[in-house]
Design a protein around this motif. Structure first.
Motif, PDB file in Angstrom:
ATOM      1  N   VAL A  47      17.745   1.179  45.450  1.00 15.82           N
ATOM      2  CA  VAL A  47      16.932   0.852  46.499  1.00 15.82           C
ATOM      3  C   VAL A  47      17.085   1.934  47.667  1.00 15.82           C
ATOM      4  O   VAL A  47      18.294   2.086  47.906  1.00 15.82           O
ATOM      5  CB  VAL A  47      17.282  -0.633  46.901  1.00 15.82           C
ATOM      6  N   VAL A  48      16.024   2.194  48.204  1.00  8.15           N
ATOM      7  CA  VAL A  48      16.045   3.258  49.368  1.00  8.15           C
ATOM      8  C   VAL A  48      15.028   2.082  50.424  1.00  8.15           C
ATOM      9  O   VAL A  48      13.897   2.068  49.843  1.00  8.15           O
ATOM     10  CB  VAL A  48      15.414   4.509  49.041  1.00  8.15           C
ATOM     11  N   VAL A  49      15.581   1.758  51.327  1.00  6.66           N
ATOM     12  CA  VAL A  49      14.695   1.136  52.475  1.00  6.66           C
ATOM     13  C   VAL A  49      13.854   2.146  53.318  1.00  6.66           C
ATOM     14  O   VAL A  49      14.715   3.112  53.917  1.00  6.66           O
ATOM     15  CB  VAL A  49      15.749   0.341  53.391  1.00  6.66           C
ATOM     16  N   ASN A  50      12.788   1.930  53.482  1.00  8.91           N
ATOM     17  CA  ASN A  50      12.120   2.784  54.391  1.00  8.91           C
ATOM     18  C   ASN A  50      11.613   2.173  55.602  1.00  8.91           C
ATOM     19  O   ASN A  50      11.320   0.823  55.526  1.00  8.91           O
ATOM     20  CB  ASN A  50      10.954   3.307  53.532  1.00  8.91           C
ATOM     21  N   LYS A  51      11.153   2.764  56.521  1.00 11.16           N
ATOM     22  CA  LYS A  51      10.529   2.481  57.755  1.00 11.16           C
ATOM     23  C   LYS A  51      11.510   1.067  58.600  1.00 11.16           C
ATOM     24  O   LYS A  51      10.877   0.241  58.925  1.00 11.16           O
ATOM     25  CB  LYS A  51       9.098   1.757  57.458  1.00 11.16           C
ATOM     26  N   VAL A  52      12.593   1.407  58.627  1.00 13.89           N
ATOM     27  CA  VAL A  52      13.764   0.631  59.273  1.00 13.89           C
ATOM     28  C   VAL A  52      13.680   0.791  60.848  1.00 13.89           C
ATOM     29  O   VAL A  52      13.430   1.917  61.162  1.00 13.89           O
ATOM     30  CB  VAL A  52      15.110   1.054  58.774  1.00 13.89           C
ATOM     31  N   ARG A  53      13.262  -0.303  61.387  1.00 15.98           N
ATOM     32  CA  ARG A  53      13.187  -0.142  63.110  1.00 15.98           C
ATOM     33  C   ARG A  53      14.516  -0.819  63.739  1.00 15.98           C
ATOM     34  O   ARG A  53      14.493  -0.525  64.888  1.00 15.98           O
ATOM     35  CB  ARG A  53      12.055  -0.785  63.350  1.00 15.98           C
ATOM     36  N   SER A  54      15.353  -1.585  63.148  1.00 11.14           N
ATOM     37  CA  SER A  54      16.337  -2.594  63.808  1.00 11.14           C
ATOM     38  C   SER A  54      17.447  -2.598  63.100  1.00 11.14           C
ATOM     39  O   SER A  54      17.462  -2.610  61.590  1.00 11.14           O
ATOM     40  CB  SER A  54      15.872  -3.611  64.279  1.00 11.14           C
ATOM     41  N   ALA A  55      18.604  -3.190  63.752  1.00 12.30           N
ATOM     42  CA  ALA A  55      19.669  -3.276  62.795  1.00 12.30           C
ATOM     43  C   ALA A  55      19.271  -4.791  61.979  1.00 12.30           C
ATOM     44  O   ALA A  55      19.890  -4.985  60.892  1.00 12.30           O
ATOM     45  CB  ALA A  55      20.795  -3.834  63.617  1.00 12.30           C
ATOM     46  N   ALA A  56      18.394  -5.501  62.363  1.00  8.38           N
ATOM     47  CA  ALA A  56      18.003  -6.804  61.718  1.00  8.38           C
ATOM     48  C   ALA A  56      17.351  -6.456  60.559  1.00  8.38           C
ATOM     49  O   ALA A  56      17.484  -7.014  59.684  1.00  8.38           O
ATOM     50  CB  ALA A  56      16.983  -7.465  62.629  1.00  8.38           C
TER      51      ALA A  56
END
Ligand SMILES: Nc1ncnc2c1ncn2[C@@H]1O[C@H](COP(=O)(O)OP(=O)(O)O)[C@@H](O)[C@H]1O
Ligand SMILES: [Mg+2]
Length: 252
Positions: A183-192
């Motif tokens: 998995v690659v996570v994209n568009k991360v905006r916060s620690a949550a």
């Protein structure tokens, strides 16, 4: 190595695939990028000019021989690239799967067979890095096209429906014997956001190999139809994609 990018529509497959392809080429890899989306836009993300992109028609069915053992090319990959592909910035060679030219044309079996054939033949060239930008539908998995990828990168946004799409794709890809999924996570905006995806990956025994932040620079680049690498090459999103490239073991 053949790396395919899958995930829900809009997750960022094309953006990440194009950026990663050019970064790898800059570091000396021989890169072949394959737009395996029947509604293609990898050319624009790589920085191929619109007039050249408009002239790319995809791999013709005459270049593919369909046998009981699976489809294969009737010429070498290099010849197919020379005849039907183009060279994008940083020397990335690009091929398109091709899509429907007319409404009511019917299914896209031969276009999918063409992608399978190119990928199968690229398996004989371990020094070439193949980057495959898949369409959002799970059809590449149900048809088995993705079985010719060594690695499936599941591009995931940190929201429920994107995670659900990733879970379904991961379940299907688990049935492909020689394809590993990450998995690659994209568009991360916060620690949550990070925590939500980490918990999801843990629950479904998936391995996350990187995170790309949400970046206005990506949105700005896309608005004017330019590659991210050419507008914000030193920004946070490109740095994160470089990190993904490193985790994939592509030499820096
Ligand atoms: N890290 C990011 N930050 C902000 N916007 C992004 C990011 N990655 C992709 N996007 C935007 O999301 C949209 C979909 O990206 P795209 O790469 O075309 O997705 P896909 O190929 O998965 O459908 C585009 O408008 C793109 O600019
Ligand atoms: Mg796309």
């Amino acid at each position: 190595m053949r790396i395919a990018f899958a995930g829900k529509g809009g997750a960022g497959k094309t953006t990440l695939a194009a950026t990663l392809a050019r970064l790898a080429a800059r570091r000396g890899s021989a890169v072949v990028a394959i737009d395996a989306d029947s509604n293609p836009n990898l050319a624009a993300a790589l920085g191929v000019g619109p007039s050249i992109a408009a002239g790319l028609s995809g791999i013709p069915s005459t270049a593919v021989s369909r046998k009981l053992t699976g489809p294969c090319l009737t010429a070498s990959v290099d010849d197919v690239l020379a005849a039907h592909g183009t060279v994008a910035p940083d020397g990335v060679r690009l091929l398109l799967m091709g899509g429907p030219a007319h409404a009511g044309e019917g299914c896209l079996c031969s276009a999918h067979a063409a992608v399978s054939a190119v990928l199968a033949d690229l398996g004989e060239s371990p020094d070439t890095l193949a980057i495959i930008d898949l369409e959002a539908s799970p059809e590449h998995l149900s048809r088995g096209t993705a079985r010719f990828a060594d690695l499936l990168v599941l591009v995931t946004e940190p929201y429920y429906r994107s995670l659900e799409a990733t879970r379904r794709l991961a379940d299907l890809s688990a049935e492909l014997p020689s394809t590993r999924s990450v998995v690659v996570v994209n568009k991360v905006r916060s620690a949550a956001d990070s925590e939500a995806v980490a918990e999801f990956c843990h629950r479904h025994r998936l391995t996350s190999i990187g995170e790309v932040p949400f970046s206005d620079a990506v949105v700005d680049a896309d608005r004017v139809g330019r590659p991210l690498l050419d507008t914000d090459g030193n920004g946070s999103a490109v740095a994160a994609v470089a990190g993904v490239l490193q985790s994939l073991g592509v030499p820096a």
